[in-house]
Write an enzyme that holds these catalytic residues in place. Structure first.
Site, PDB file in Angstrom:
ATOM      1  N   CYS A  65      -5.590  27.299 -23.725  1.00  0.00           N
ATOM      2  CA  CYS A  65      -4.901  27.886 -22.487  1.00  0.00           C
ATOM      3  C   CYS A  65      -5.462  27.403 -21.519  1.00  0.00           C
ATOM      4  CB  CYS A  65      -5.715  29.884 -22.633  1.00  0.00           C
ATOM      5  SG  CYS A  65      -5.158  30.236 -24.044  1.00  0.00           S
ATOM      6  N   CYS A 123       1.903  29.091 -27.824  1.00  0.00           N
ATOM      7  CA  CYS A 123       2.246  30.845 -27.326  1.00  0.00           C
ATOM      8  C   CYS A 123       3.448  31.243 -26.640  1.00  0.00           C
ATOM      9  CB  CYS A 123       0.783  31.009 -27.180  1.00  0.00           C
ATOM     10  SG  CYS A 123       1.050  30.616 -24.842  1.00  0.00           S
TER      11      CYS A 123
HETATM   12 FE1  FES Z   1      -0.610  31.370 -24.489  1.00  0.00          FE
HETATM   13 FE2  FES Z   1      -2.936  32.069 -23.782  1.00  0.00          FE
HETATM   14  S1  FES Z   1      -2.205  32.517 -25.836  1.00  0.00           S
HETATM   15  S2  FES Z   1      -2.283  30.350 -22.851  1.00  0.00           S
END
Ligand code: FES
Length: 128
Positions: free
Chosen positions: A102, A33
């Site tokens: 996360c 991400c």
């Molecule tokens: Fe990247 Fe939560 S989506 S840390």
């Protein structure tokens, strides 16, 4: 999708911000991400006297940074190394399954900061 506790930690994060006089810093990122978490610590005699974070990430990443830093404040470095993302998630009352990854950032960033401290300490005290 998030419970009230998570939303509250996200809206009113504890220990957020840079720490000028930190003696340990750990930075980790999630390659998927692109989110980044940085943990600052002031450690004296193996006790985490102060801890703060800067997180560029999602709601779950900020909520876990907040709760995880509050969980290790005042603890020993050994206790901080034992903190798992599962404990952090439990303290938050759970995270949606797709957001569990996360919380791994918090565990990893804390370990990175403690290891940074231990590395410096060993360099300064090679006999210990
Ligand atoms: Fe990247 Fe939560 S989506 S840390």
């Amino acid at each position: 999708m998030y419970n009230e506790k998570v939303i509250n930690e996200f809206r009113n994060p504890q220990n957020m911000g840079e720490m000028e006089d930190a003696n340990a810093v750990g930075t980790v990122g999630n390659a998927t991400c692109g989110d980044i978490m940085k943990i600052y610590m002031k450690i004296e005699d193996n006790i985490i006297k102060d801890v703060s974070f800067q997180t560029f990430g999602c709601t779950a990443a900020i909520a876990t940074s907040s709760i995880a830093t509050s969980m290790i404040k005042g603890k020993t470095v050994d206790e901080a190394l034992k903190l798992t993302n599962a404990e952090v998630v439990e303290k938050l009352g759970g995270l949606p399954p797709q957001k569990l990854h996360c919380s791994v950032l918090a565990e990893e960033a804390i370990k990175a900061a403690v290891n940074d401290y231990l590395k410096k300490y060993k360099t300064e005290h090679p006999d210990k």
